[in-house]
Design an enzyme around this catalytic site. Structure first.
Site, mmCIF file in Angstrom:
data_model
loop_
_atom_site.group_PDB
_atom_site.id
_atom_site.type_symbol
_atom_site.label_atom_id
_atom_site.label_comp_id
_atom_site.label_asym_id
_atom_site.label_seq_id
_atom_site.Cartn_x
_atom_site.Cartn_y
_atom_site.Cartn_z
ATOM 1 N N TRP A 55 0.634 -1.243 -0.071
ATOM 2 C CA TRP A 55 -0.010 0.095 0.000
ATOM 3 C C TRP A 55 0.830 1.259 0.006
ATOM 4 C CZ3 TRP A 55 -4.388 -1.245 -1.831
ATOM 5 C CH2 TRP A 55 -4.850 -2.149 -1.710
ATOM 6 N N ASP B 214 -1.359 6.660 6.252
ATOM 7 C CA ASP B 214 -2.647 5.745 6.243
ATOM 8 C C ASP B 214 -2.597 4.546 7.299
ATOM 9 O OD1 ASP B 214 -4.023 3.469 5.150
ATOM 10 O OD2 ASP B 214 -2.996 3.308 3.546
ATOM 11 N N LYS C 202 -11.606 -1.817 7.036
ATOM 12 C CA LYS C 202 -11.110 -2.982 7.807
ATOM 13 C C LYS C 202 -11.371 -2.879 9.325
ATOM 14 C CE LYS C 202 -8.716 -3.188 3.956
ATOM 15 N NZ LYS C 202 -7.334 -2.601 3.708
HETATM 16 C C1 LIG Z 1 -7.140 -1.937 2.130
HETATM 17 C C2 LIG Z 1 -5.912 -1.016 2.272
HETATM 18 C C3 LIG Z 1 -5.974 0.061 1.372
HETATM 19 C C4 LIG Z 1 -6.749 0.318 0.307
HETATM 20 O O1 LIG Z 1 -7.885 0.255 0.567
HETATM 21 P P1 LIG Z 1 -9.147 0.663 -0.585
HETATM 22 O O2 LIG Z 1 -10.190 1.335 0.277
HETATM 23 O O3 LIG Z 1 -9.460 -0.462 -1.222
HETATM 24 O O4 LIG Z 1 -8.645 1.761 -1.618
HETATM 25 C C5 LIG Z 1 -5.082 0.973 1.565
HETATM 26 N N1 LIG Z 1 -3.938 1.246 2.710
HETATM 27 C C6 LIG Z 1 -3.994 0.130 3.541
HETATM 28 C C7 LIG Z 1 -3.247 0.040 4.621
HETATM 29 C C8 LIG Z 1 -5.208 -0.910 3.527
HETATM 30 O O5 LIG Z 1 -5.165 -1.954 4.276
#
Ligand SMILES: *Cc1c(COP(=O)(O)O)cnc(C)c1O
Length: 361
Positions: free
Chosen positions: A101, A171, A195
């Site tokens: 990511w 993030d 998540k």
């Molecule tokens: C799942 C995830 C993403 C991507 O998320 P989307 O909503 O599918 O774009 C980005 N960063 C992390 C850390 C993730 O776990």
């Protein structure tokens, strides 16, 4: 009908009480005669929902007054572009690449300016967090970017990087609300909610006000400007209304659980059960260096693809779902987010012990 223990990395398990409440309010929300899905996002009832959700999140995270909370769409991945479009005044940003990511965010950053990878753990398949105490931060960097919990590889920053005064962007998709954070250390802290918080389709961006400006990269679409969403309190256009409503319920649930300090204790207890088992097992091994282990995502392997496949299959039959590791790494991964009950982790460990006994010579 019975619910399984769902170890999915995302979309992931939600608190059962939240799902039940939502079910009870499905046809008719609090005397409005309609479901939340059917109501105007400009109605009194919805205004109450989104305002309460924001306030509860502010309470949970102790968000300072000089930060805006934005409920947006496009997932975490859209932020990979939105961040540089809004923050790259000097067109320079530094990225710490600790997994897929972070790498995707870094690659996206390159489209808009000079994105530098100033540290990486790619040399050991992202199984650790690099030392970030004295990094070659660019003098004119608009921000330093991290992915704080690496969902796929199961690592977590236990201390934030020394950004030498530069804005930190993080993030936190897969560790959102799993423990207390000091929001004031970040310029932006954001995550997709699917998540640890709610249904896919909502991304929450917590952003310091001075970073919200008219001065975006030329060509930035209106919908990708933080200022538009901040000025309109996340109601510039129709927001992901039902998803925000569920997030609001999860915030209430977290408050009832005792807040983020309590959640952290709970998460540490759960993770310890699994890691302690992995550390003594002769068959199963954790794949991450101990000091960087995530409380949320726990990857492990047996060392044999065949045995991994057998384990995943038998676990599924026993009611443990989604234990297959990410397609890029293989093996297994148990995601044990806030809503995974401790009984689920205990039952998994018991099952692993049984599997190990049955499958060792
Ligand atoms: C799942 C995830 C993403 C991507 O998320 P989307 O909503 O599918 O774009 C980005 N960063 C992390 C850390 C993730 O776990």
């Amino acid at each position: 009908m019975s619910r399984v223990y769902n170890f999915s990395a995302g979309p992931a398990v939600l608190p059962e009480s939240v799902l039940k409440e939502a079910a009870a309010e499905m046809l008719e929300y609090k005397g409005t005669g309609m479901s939340v899905m059917e109501m105007s996002h400009r109605s009194k009832a919805y205004e109450e929902i989104i305002k309460t959700a924001e306030q509860d999140l502010r309470d949970l995270m102790n968000i300072p007054d000089n930060y805006k909370v934005l409920f947006l769409q496009g997932g975490a991945s859209q932020q990979f572009a939105m961040i540089p479009m809004n923050l790259m005044k000097n067109k320079v940003a530094d990225y710490i690449v600790t997994g897929q990511w972070a790498k995707k965010a870094y690659e996206e950053g390159k489209i808009y300016g000079k994105a530098n990878c100033i540290a990486s753990s790619a040399d050991k398949t992202f199984s650790y967090i690099p030392d970030c105490s004295d990094l070659p931060i660019s003098e004119d960097a608009d921000y330093v970017y991290i992915c704080e919990n690496n969902t796929i590889y199961g690592t977590k920053f236990k201390t934030l990087p020394n950004t030498k005064g530069k804005t930190l962007v993080s993030d936190v998709s897969s560790c959102f609300l799993s423990e207390p954070v000091d929001v004031s250390k970040y310029g932006i802290i954001y995550g997709g909610v699917q998540k640890n918080i709610g249904p896919a389709g909502v991304v929450i961006v917590i952003i310091r006000e001075d970073l919200i400006t008219e001065d975006t990269l030329s060509g930035t679409p209106t919908m990708l400007k933080y200022k538009i969403h901040a000025d309109n309190e996340s109601l510039y256009n129709t927001p992901p209304a039902y998803g925000i409503y569920i997030c609001g319920k999860v915030f209430k649930w977290l408050k009832e659980m005792g807040g983020l300090e309590k959640m952290k204790e709970h998460n540490e207890k759960k993770a310890a059960i699994l890691y302690d088992f992995l550390d003594q097992s002769k068959m199963f091994k954790g794949t991450v260096v101990k000091e960087d282990r995530s409380l949320m995502n726990v990857p492990f392997v047996t060392g044999s693809d065949e045995l991994d496949a057998k384990f995943i299959k038998e676990a599924k039959a026993a009611g443990f779902e989604n234990l297959k590791g990410h397609r890029s790494v293989g093996g297994m991964r148990a995601s044990i987010y806030n809503a995974m009950p401790i009984e689920g982790v205990k039952a998994l460990v018991e099952f692993m012990g049984k599997f190990e006994a049955e499958n060792s010579k």
